[in-house]
Design an enzyme around this catalytic site. Structure first.
Site, PDB file in Angstrom:
ATOM      1  N   GLU A 133       0.870  -1.183   0.000  1.00  0.00           N
ATOM      2  CA  GLU A 133       0.000   0.000   0.000  1.00  0.00           C
ATOM      3  C   GLU A 133       0.907   1.233   0.000  1.00  0.00           C
ATOM      4  O   GLU A 133       2.111   1.127   0.265  1.00  0.00           O
ATOM      5  CB  GLU A 133      -0.923  -0.008   1.223  1.00  0.00           C
ATOM      6  CG  GLU A 133      -1.843  -1.230   1.243  1.00  0.00           C
ATOM      7  CD  GLU A 133      -2.758  -1.288   2.476  1.00  0.00           C
ATOM      8  OE1 GLU A 133      -2.770  -0.311   3.263  1.00  0.00           O
ATOM      9  OE2 GLU A 133      -3.456  -2.305   2.635  1.00  0.00           O
ATOM     10  N   ILE A 163       0.597  -2.666  -8.210  1.00  0.00           N
ATOM     11  CA  ILE A 163       0.160  -4.023  -8.546  1.00  0.00           C
ATOM     12  C   ILE A 163       0.525  -4.349  -9.994  1.00  0.00           C
ATOM     13  O   ILE A 163      -0.034  -3.776 -10.935  1.00  0.00           O
ATOM     14  CB  ILE A 163      -1.361  -4.206  -8.287  1.00  0.00           C
ATOM     15  CG1 ILE A 163      -1.724  -3.765  -6.865  1.00  0.00           C
ATOM     16  CG2 ILE A 163      -1.759  -5.655  -8.540  1.00  0.00           C
ATOM     17  CD1 ILE A 163      -0.874  -4.382  -5.752  1.00  0.00           C
ATOM     18  N   GLN A 343      27.996   1.304 -21.486  1.00  0.00           N
ATOM     19  CA  GLN A 343      29.334   1.884 -21.619  1.00  0.00           C
ATOM     20  C   GLN A 343      30.098   1.279 -22.804  1.00  0.00           C
ATOM     21  O   GLN A 343      30.745   1.991 -23.568  1.00  0.00           O
ATOM     22  CB  GLN A 343      30.120   1.648 -20.320  1.00  0.00           C
ATOM     23  CG  GLN A 343      31.434   2.403 -20.226  1.00  0.00           C
ATOM     24  CD  GLN A 343      31.243   3.898 -20.028  1.00  0.00           C
ATOM     25  OE1 GLN A 343      30.185   4.345 -19.607  1.00  0.00           O
ATOM     26  NE2 GLN A 343      32.266   4.671 -20.361  1.00  0.00           N
ATOM     27  N   GLU A 370       9.549  -6.923  -4.745  1.00  0.00           N
ATOM     28  CA  GLU A 370       9.639  -8.154  -3.925  1.00  0.00           C
ATOM     29  C   GLU A 370      10.662  -7.985  -2.800  1.00  0.00           C
ATOM     30  O   GLU A 370      11.479  -8.851  -2.523  1.00  0.00           O
ATOM     31  CB  GLU A 370       9.945  -9.378  -4.786  1.00  0.00           C
ATOM     32  CG  GLU A 370       8.767  -9.687  -5.673  1.00  0.00           C
ATOM     33  CD  GLU A 370       8.523 -11.161  -5.883  1.00  0.00           C
ATOM     34  OE1 GLU A 370       8.917 -11.990  -5.049  1.00  0.00           O
ATOM     35  OE2 GLU A 370       7.901 -11.474  -6.902  1.00  0.00           O
TER      36      GLU A 370
END
Length: 386
Positions: A133, A163, A343, A370
């Protein structure tokens, strides 16, 4: 000691896993790679890629055969995510998030709920995972979304954010507070269907990378679901969420690994072709040392991700540490390898004519979702000090 070749099968992928890699790489090269730049540019969910993955059975390989799925082991699931991510990180969130959203159901749901939802996912439906949240990100236990039992229904109120694949998924695994007095032990898990009354999906976030995978808020306004859509017993939701992450963080490691491999492959090809000062830039020792370091980190990441997957498959008690370690190491590797790849391409690497700038943008999220890598380091330390 046994015969000389007794150890030959002990530490390698099975023939089935090697064939799986070949099949998913072929599909990724043919159907997904040509679309990757456009998916990123238009920031649209790739329904054609979903169709191709579903037709081949690669959209959710982890679903058990008893539910109509392929029943792939954890390493095979990682291989699928890795190979799709090698060409398009956005598309790799189809198998990765199907695993994340369904894992709580696999771990803790009743048999009828498993049969229904896992069967639908095996058939091509998608599922998202709703824990975070706005004010409860890393501190997920402080969530405010509530669920109240009303007769033979649960009524949900609140909002979840960040989500992945929201608006595309049919199902959502949602964590909500059912007993505010009990803190983390008062959180329960539920399955919400996109057509449930009171459920809605908000506007898409405008993001740095993984643009082909929509990220939105989802809201519950007296969202009413049947009582039997609770996952496990009331109050076990947060424990289920943590157990889920043990199984899915390593899948994010696999995604990061794929992104790193894709960027390395592109850079290796480029430095062999590009000539400066009368020779290939691959012949300069400074470039060779960069390549060696990139390849070494990728190889270490792959070993760690597969070792974590093997532990998940065997349900070993030290999975939490290894899964977090795989996620952190592989995502840090993805960020450093993609940065080095840009690079190595020089000025060209900074343009959208080559895939490495996209891969660098896509890699960043693997250090954040996660569990941020800081949170995952805390998880590892807590495990060491137990």
């Amino acid at each position: 000691m046994g015969s000389a070749d007794a150890g030959s099968d002990q530490y390698r992928l099975t023939d089935e896993q090697q064939l799986l890699r070949k099949a998913i790489r072929q599909l990724s090269e043919d159907k997904i790679a040509p679309r990757a730049a456009e998916i990123d540019e238009k920031a649209e969910f790739p329904y054609d890629v979903l169709d191709a993955l579903v037709r081949a059975g690669f959209h959710a390989v982890h679903i058990g055969e008893e539910y109509g799925g392929m029943g792939a082991d954890a390493i095979s699931t990682c291989i699928v995510i890795e190979e799709v991510a090698r060409v398009c990180a956005s598309s790799s969130l189809i198998p990765a998030v199907n695993k994340l959203g369904s894992q709580p159901i696999i771990l803790a749901a009743s048999q009828p709920l498993k049969q229904k939802v896992l069967g639908d996912i095996a058939g091509g439906a998608m599922i998202s995972y709703a824990l975070s949240e706005r004010e409860a990100g890393s501190d997920a236990a402080s969530m405010r979304t509530k669920a109240v039992l009303d007769g033979d229904s649960w009524v949900l109120n609140g909002t979840k954010c960040w989500i992945t694949n929201a608006g595309v998924s049919t199902y959502y695994t949602v964590m909500a507070v059912t007993d505010p007095e009990k803190g983390a032990n008062g959180i329960s898990a539920f399955v919400v269907h996109k057509d449930d009354p009171g459920f809605s999906v908000g506007a898409k976030e405008r993001k740095l990378g993984i643009k082909g995978s929509p990220t939105c808020e989802i809201s519950f306004e007296d969202c009413t679901i049947p009582a039997d859509r609770i996952i496990g017993e009331p109050g076990t939701g947060f424990k289920t969420a943590l157990r889920t992450l043990d199984h899915t963080r390593l899948a994010i490691g696999a995604q990061a690994l794929g992104i790193a491999q894709g960027a390395f492959d592109a850079a290796l090809g480029y430095v062999k072709e590009r000539r400066q000062f009368g020779q290939r830039i691959a012949d300069f020792q400074g470039i060779q040392f960069m390549l060696a370091d990139m390849a070494m980190k990728i190889e270490a990441s792959r070993q760690l991700v597969y070792a974590a997957a093997a532990r998940a498959e065997r349900n070993e008690p030290n999975l939490t540490f290894t899964s977090s370690a795989a996620k952190v190491f592989a995502s840090d590797t993805a960020m450093s390898v993609t940065t080095d790849a840009v690079q190595l391409f020089g000025g060209y690497g900074y343009t959208q004519d080559f895939p490495v700038e996209r891969m660098m943008r896509d890699a960043k999220i693997t250090q954040i979702y996660e569990g941020t890598n800081q949170i995952n380091r805390m998880v590892m330390a807590r495990n060491l000090l137990k």
